[in-house]
Structure formats: structure tokens, C-alpha cells
Design a protein around this motif. Structure first.
Motif, short mmCIF file in Angstrom:
data_model
loop_
_atom_site.label_atom_id
_atom_site.label_comp_id
_atom_site.label_asym_id
_atom_site.label_seq_id
_atom_site.Cartn_x
_atom_site.Cartn_y
_atom_site.Cartn_z
N SER A 1 8.85 19.69 6.31
CA SER A 1 9.04 19.37 4.89
C SER A 1 9.07 17.86 4.71
CB SER A 1 10.35 19.97 4.38
OG SER A 1 10.41 21.35 4.71
N CYS A 2 8.89 17.45 3.45
CA CYS A 2 8.87 16.01 3.13
C CYS A 2 10.18 15.63 2.45
CB CYS A 2 7.68 15.75 2.20
SG CYS A 2 7.54 14.02 1.70
N PHE A 3 10.72 14.49 2.85
CA PHE A 3 12.01 14.04 2.31
C PHE A 3 11.92 12.59 1.84
CE2 PHE A 3 12.90 17.44 5.23
CZ PHE A 3 13.85 18.19 4.57
N LEU A 4 12.75 12.29 0.84
CA LEU A 4 12.93 10.89 0.44
C LEU A 4 14.22 10.41 1.09
CD1 LEU A 4 12.67 9.41 -3.13
CD2 LEU A 4 14.47 8.72 -1.57
N SER B 1 0.82 -1.21 0.00
CA SER B 1 0.00 0.00 0.00
C SER B 1 0.86 1.27 0.00
CB SER B 1 -0.90 -0.03 1.24
OG SER B 1 -1.56 1.17 1.39
N MET B 2 1.91 1.25 0.82
CA MET B 2 2.74 2.47 0.92
C MET B 2 3.50 2.72 -0.38
SD MET B 2 4.02 2.58 4.89
CE MET B 2 4.94 1.06 4.94
N THR B 3 3.90 1.66 -1.06
CA THR B 3 4.61 1.85 -2.33
C THR B 3 3.67 2.43 -3.38
OG1 THR B 3 6.04 -0.01 -1.75
CG2 THR B 3 6.03 0.66 -4.07
N TYR B 4 2.45 1.86 -3.43
CA TYR B 4 1.42 2.39 -4.34
C TYR B 4 1.18 3.88 -4.08
CZ TYR B 4 -3.64 3.37 -5.07
OH TYR B 4 -4.86 3.95 -5.36
N ALA B 5 1.06 4.22 -2.80
CA ALA B 5 0.66 5.58 -2.43
C ALA B 5 1.81 6.59 -2.55
CB ALA B 5 0.13 5.57 -1.00
N ALA B 6 3.04 6.11 -2.47
CA ALA B 6 4.17 7.05 -2.53
C ALA B 6 4.35 7.65 -3.92
CB ALA B 6 5.46 6.33 -2.09
N VAL B 7 3.89 6.93 -4.95
CA VAL B 7 4.12 7.40 -6.33
C VAL B 7 3.53 8.80 -6.57
CG1 VAL B 7 3.61 6.94 -8.77
CG2 VAL B 7 4.53 5.12 -7.32
N PRO B 8 2.24 9.02 -6.28
CA PRO B 8 1.70 10.35 -6.55
C PRO B 8 2.37 11.45 -5.73
CG PRO B 8 0.05 8.97 -5.46
CD PRO B 8 1.17 8.08 -5.85
N ALA B 9 2.84 11.12 -4.52
CA ALA B 9 3.54 12.14 -3.71
C ALA B 9 4.88 12.47 -4.38
CB ALA B 9 3.75 11.63 -2.29
N LEU B 10 5.55 11.45 -4.84
CA LEU B 10 6.88 11.64 -5.45
C LEU B 10 6.79 12.40 -6.77
CD1 LEU B 10 9.53 10.78 -4.33
CD2 LEU B 10 9.40 8.67 -5.67
N ARG C 1 1.44 19.16 2.90
CA ARG C 1 0.75 19.21 1.60
C ARG C 1 1.34 18.17 0.63
NH1 ARG C 1 -0.50 24.19 -2.40
NH2 ARG C 1 -2.17 24.54 -0.94
N THR C 2 2.66 17.97 0.70
CA THR C 2 3.30 16.99 -0.20
C THR C 2 2.88 15.57 0.16
OG1 THR C 2 5.20 18.46 -0.39
CG2 THR C 2 5.52 16.18 -1.10
N ILE C 3 2.98 15.24 1.45
CA ILE C 3 2.74 13.84 1.83
C ILE C 3 1.26 13.50 1.85
CG2 ILE C 3 2.57 13.82 4.37
CD1 ILE C 3 4.93 11.70 4.21
N ILE C 4 0.40 14.53 1.84
CA ILE C 4 -1.04 14.26 1.88
C ILE C 4 -1.48 13.50 0.63
CG2 ILE C 4 -2.14 16.29 0.77
CD1 ILE C 4 -3.05 15.05 4.23
#
Ligand SMILES: Cc1cc2nc3c(=O)[nH]c(=O)nc-3n(C[C@H](O)[C@H](O)[C@H](O)COP(=O)(O)OP(=O)(O)OC[C@H]3O[C@@H](n4cnc5c(N)ncnc54)[C@H](O)[C@@H]3O)c2cc1C
Length: 538
Positions: free
Chosen positions: A229-232, A129-138, A282-285
């Protein structure tokens, strides 16, 4: 064979025996995915897959902080069954169908497939689930997305900590929650210090919940000079050295035992900024919106598996001279559980459809409010449904081998993760205030069923009146959201559901002819057909 004990529920197709799911897959525009979901349906019913689920939970992951020479390795060892489950999930694209094949119905297809495979085992669904969801944030950082997305969307499950460039596929996690506050992430204290150009930072601090810590990379919130802030943050750096991501311990938690949830310390860990500095929430949402859909899917799958087990068990066990399923009071309980499960499945698929159609503004507004409503309500209902389905098995349901205890422990999680109940209810109020178009979109959705049934018309009118009077009062949040959820489910059932299911749902959920537990429906000749619709066929 022992007498009066049911045959095991094995060797059946979980998809073909799920009428509401089959009907919704077609209706929501994903008939093309029939074979993918049916294939998973067959696999999920095999003895082998069922055993993987049990083995992965009977052999919990082990934390290895150091190697024999005292070097930190921060690895978690999983049972082979965990890897088998993930291999199937990734091999069928449960982490990536909409990103690999962005065609109409792709989110719907994935939702159906995830719903089926999650019934085998819930824990491994977390990194999927987290991999699926990370794509639009990235994707908010096109350079990073260009680098990582191709690896996040392959059908290869490639476990082990190695540099991403040497892997066939990668998995992503998320780390937001800290000791001092999870819902209120503005209280995060992890610091991000810029180290030069290209958004590179060093992160120092802790995270109190970090699930699936063997993922290859994480989206992490931290305080940069310009704010949260959001980080990879990758586990392994491009030169092959380990990032300074230290696993302190694994949580001894309720829920599944297969997945690891950890506490971590970041000790000057290398990470790169995603999105605008200071706009981390806002990014991670974007990620959270997608994992919230998965909480609805997860709850629907728990309910479906519990109802499948209960209808199967009671169709094969007798007491007091009759099959349990034919005892009038048991039939009332089973029918009540079945309609809750169907209402959830239909809502889940409608929400997934809104993700597919989000380019249409009214669908995007509907999605905004619909996901928060759906997450709040379906996660709450899953807990009650699973508990009652367990009781339908009597003592057998209390025994681990029946799978019911595992479903029961898992059920509360979705209501805590990614916004606990109150936080989601408040999010609905926030959507109403900040994005009134979402309320318009909600009502145009339920109004499509207007004039089909006086009870539904009345519920819509009363809801409209109460919403205009409530003025977004916080303490009313749960009252409002649960009515919005049931009215939405009733409208879906009126339009698309089985007529018997719709009738019983409207009578009980909207018209109030119902008690405080399952099994308190007004007696009806329709119970039998409702139960039969939901009973899996071997
Ligand atoms: C098994 C598991 C795995 C997890 N994995 C991860 C992970 O991988 N990454 C990650 O970042 N997090 C993870 N979490 C953490 C989870 O997201 C948080 O627990 C959740 O967001 C709640 O935060 P909290 O625990 O700090 O509770 P709190 O924020 O302290 O909330 C406690 C209660 O207060 C309520 N509440 C909060 N604010 C309000 C308000 N304004 N009004 C009314 N009520 C309110 C909440 O609804 C909740 O019921 C995981 C949690 C669990 C249980």
C-alpha cells in the motif's frame, strides 16, 4: 585573454537561443508562458546561477544524525547555493505550474521551464520533480490532498524540519526501493501496522534509496495487512516532534554531488494510507508517470546543455588552420549531436502536451505508451550525446570547470531511476498487451506525417508488420521500443522540425545511412545550418 580559448558561455538567454524549444512552446499551446520561460532563460545564463550550480556540487550535503546531546535529529545540511537554486525553482513554479494554473499548455510550460533551469544544475531538480509528481497521486485521497496540496503548490521555498502547518511551502519525496529489490517493489518488506481509524499506520523497515531526505513528507510503499500500500509519511508530526524516520547514511554516488540520496530506517514511523489498501503500486504509479516525464525532460536538458557547450566551444577554437566547427569531420559530429538534441526536445514537448490534453482519450492512450517509449530512448541517448559533446572540447571537456564532467556523471541516472531501461521497455510491451488502444494512439500520431516522405512511410509500415509478428516477445523489447521511438521522433520532425534537421534525421535514423558513433552521417551541405540553429548566441 589566452589565445585560441573560447569566451565563457555566460550572459546569454538559454530559452531565446533554443529554437526547437521556442517553437515547441508555441505549437503545444503554451505561448502564454513565454515570459516565465524567457525570464528563467536569462537567469540560467548569468554568472551567478552558473556559480550556484558549481558551488552546490563542490560542497556536498552533510548528514547530521545526532545533536551534541546525542538526540537523533536526522538532518542533512546543504550549501547555501543549493537553497538558492531551489528558491528560484520553486519561485517559478517548476514544481506546480499545472496544479496552480490548470490551463491548456500548463504541463508544456512547466516542461520548458524545467528544461531550462535544469541546465544550470540537475541535482536540485529531484525534490522539485517529486513534489510536482506527488500531487496527482495524493489527489486519489481528496482529504489528504485538501490538507497538503495548498502547501505543495505555493511559490515559497521554506526549508527546515517543522510541522507542515507552520510552513509557507513543503516539498515531497518518495521511498519505494529496498535492498532486496527496486524494480520489483512487490518484494518490499517494510511493514505497516494499522493503529486506528483514518488510515493511520506505523511503518517499520528500511528503504535503500531515498533521495532528498530533507523533504517535508514522502510517499512510501509498505506491506499493510491487505497487501502493498501507499502511505504519506511526514518528517515532522503535527505536534512538532520528529517522526521515526532515521537516516543511516548518504550514498557516495555517481552523478551530481549536490543532492543527497540516503538509506533510511523507519522505526514505527507514523504514516497515513493514500488510496486503497493493497493497491499501493496503482496509487504511486500516478506519481511515477509524472517523474518519468521529468526523466525525459532531464535527458533533453542534459543533451541541450552539452550541445550548446560543444557548438560554442568549436565555433571559437581552431586547429590545423580552421575553426573546429568548420572542419568537415567535426561538422559531421556536431550536426549529428544537434539533430539528436532537437528530436529529443520536440518529443519531450509533445509528451508534455499529452499530459495537458489527457482528458481526450486518444491523448491519454498516447501518453500511456509515449512516456514509456520516450523515457527508455531519450535517457539512453543522453549518455551517448553527452560523452561525444565532451570529446568535442578535447582535454578542456575533461576538466570539471567546463561543466561537461558534471553532465557526464549525471547522464546515466535518468535511465536507472523510475524504471531502468529494461523495465521501461517491458512496460511498453505491457501497454501494448493490456491497452491495445495505446498502440492505436501511437500509430495515429505517427500516421499524421504519412505521405510526406517515403522513408518515413516505409518505417511505419515495417514497424506495423514487425509488431504484429513479434507477439510481445520480451527479448525483443529494446529492438521494438527504439524503433518506435525513432519513428515517433521522425514523424514529429517531419511535421514540425527544421527541414534540414528532419532530412538528416530520416536519412540516418530511419534509412540506416549511418554508422555506430556520432559523426557518421552521409556528408551533407546542411550541416552548417543545423549547427548554427543550435549554437547559442552570446
Ligand atoms: C541516484 C539515485 C537516486 C534514487 N532515488 C530514489 C528515491 O528517492 N526513491 C526510491 O524509491 N528509489 C530511488 N532510487 C532507486 C531506483 O529507483 C532503483 O535503483 C531502480 O528502480 C532499480 O532498482 P534496483 O536498484 O533494485 O535494481 P534491480 O531491480 O535489481 O534491477 C537491476 C537491473 O535489472 C533490470 N531488470 C529488472 N527486472 C528485469 C526484468 N524483468 N527483465 C529484464 N531486466 C530486468 C533493470 O532494468 C536493471 O537494469 C534511486 C536510484 C539512484 C541511482
Amino acid at each position: 585573454m589566452s589565445s585560441n580559448q573560447p569566451p565563457p558561455l555566460v550572459d546569454y538567454n538559454l530559452f531565446e537561443s533554443d529554437a526547437p524549444l521556442r517553437e515547441s512552446l508555441e505549437r503545444e499551446g503554451a505561448a502564454w508562458a513565454h515570459d516565465l520561460v524567457a525570464d528563467l532563460g536569462t537567469l540560467a545564463g548569468t554568472q551567478q546561477a552558473i556559480e550556484w550550480g558549481f558551488q552546490a556540487n563542490a560542497n556536498p550535503p552533510q548528514l547530521r544524525t545526532h545533536d551534541r546531546f546525542g538526540n537523533r535529529i536526522d538532518e542533512v545540511e546543504f550549501h547555501p547555493a543549493w537553497h538558492e537554486l531551489l528558491k528560484v525553482a520553486i519561485g517559478h513554479g517548476l514544481h506546480a505550474v499545472p496544479w496552480r494554473e490548470p490551463r491548456p499548455g500548463a504541463h508544456v510550460a512547466r516542461a520548458a521551464a524545467f528544461h531550462i533551469w535544469s541546465q544550470v544544475e540537475g541535482g536540485h531538480g529531484c525534490p522539485v520533480s517529486m513534489t510536482y509528481a506527488a500531487v496527482p497521486a495524493l489527489r486519489q485521497e481528496p482529504g489528504l490532498a485538501g490538507q497538503w496540496e495548498p502547501l505543495m503548490t505555493t511559490l515559497e521555498y521554506d526549508p527546515g524540519l517543522r510541522p507542515a502547518s507552520t510552513k509557507q511551502g513543503v516539498l515531497f519525496g518518495m521511498a519505494m526501493t529496498e535492498r532486496q529489490g527496486g524494480s520489483d517493489v512487490r518484494a518490499n518488506t517494510t511493514r505497516a501496522v494499522p493503529t486506528g481509524a483514518n488510515g493511520e499506520h506505523l511503518l517499520t523497515g528500511h528503504k535503500w534509496f531515498c533521495s532528498a531526505p530533507m523533504c517535508d513528507a514522502f510517499l512510501v510503499l509498505a506491506q499493510a495487512p491487505g497487501g502493498l500500500s501507499c502511505f504519506l509519511l511526514p518528517r515532522v508530526l503535527p505536534d512538532g516532534t520528529r517522526n521515526r524516520f532515521h537516516i543511516e547514511r548518504l550514498k557516495d554516488k555517481l552523478g551530481n554531488r549536490s543532492n543527497a540520496s540516503s538509506e533510511i530506517e523507519l522505526d514505527g514511523a507514523w504514516a497515513v494510507l493514500v488510496g486503497e489498501e493493497g493497491r499501493g503500486v496503482r496509487t504511486i504509479i500516478e506519481m511515477v508517470n509524472h517523474t518519468r516525464l521529468d526523466c525525459v525532460i532531464g535527458s533533453a536538458s542534459l543533451m541541450r546543455q552539452a550541445v550548446a557547450q560543444a557548438t560554442h566551444h568549436t565555433a571559437h577554437r581552431s586547429a590545423f588552420g580552421k575553426l573546429l566547427s568548420e572542419q568537415p569531420l567535426m561538422a559531421n559530429v556536431l550536426a549529428d549531436l544537434a539533430i539528436e538534441s532537437e528530436a529529443t526536445t520536440i518529443l519531450m514537448m509533445r509528451l508534455a502536451g499529452a499530459f495537458d490534453r489527457a482528458a481526450d482519450p486518444s491523448e491519454a492512450h498516447f501518453r500511456r505508451i509515449g512516456v514509456a517509449i520516450g523515457k527508455y530512448w531519450t535517457c539512453k541517448r543522453a549518455i551517448a550525446v553527452v560523452a561525444e559533446a565532451l570529446e568535442c572540447h578535447g582535454g578542456n571537456g575533461y576538466v570539471e570547470e567546463s561543466i561537461l564532467p558534471r553532465l557526464y556523471r549525471e547522464a546515466p541516472l535518468n535511465s536507472i531511476w523510475e524504471g531502468s531501461g529494461n523495465v521501461n521497455a517491458l512496460d511498453v510491451l505491457r501497454a501494448m498487451q493490456r491497452e491495445p488502444e495505446s498502440v492505436t494512439a501511437y500509430f495515429s500520431e505517427v500516421e499524421t506525417a504519412r505521405a510526406a516522405d517515403a522513408r518515413l512511410d516505409r518505417a511505419i509500415d515495417e514497424l506495423k508488420r514487425d509488431l504484429s509478428n513479434s507477439n510481445g516477445v520480451e527479448s525483443q523489447g529494446r529492438r521494438i521500443v527504439e524503433r518506435m521511438a525513432m519513428t515517433l521522433q521522425a514523424a514529429q520532425l517531419m511535421r514540425h522540425g527544421d527541414p534540414s534537421v528532419a532530412e538528416v534525421f530520416l536519412n540516418s535514423r530511419l534509412d540506416g545511412d549511418w554508422g555506430h558513433t556520432f559523426g557518421t552521417l552521409q556528408p551533407s551541405s546542411q550541416f552548417k545550418s543545423v549547427i548554427e540553429r543550435h549554437r547559442p548566441r552570446l
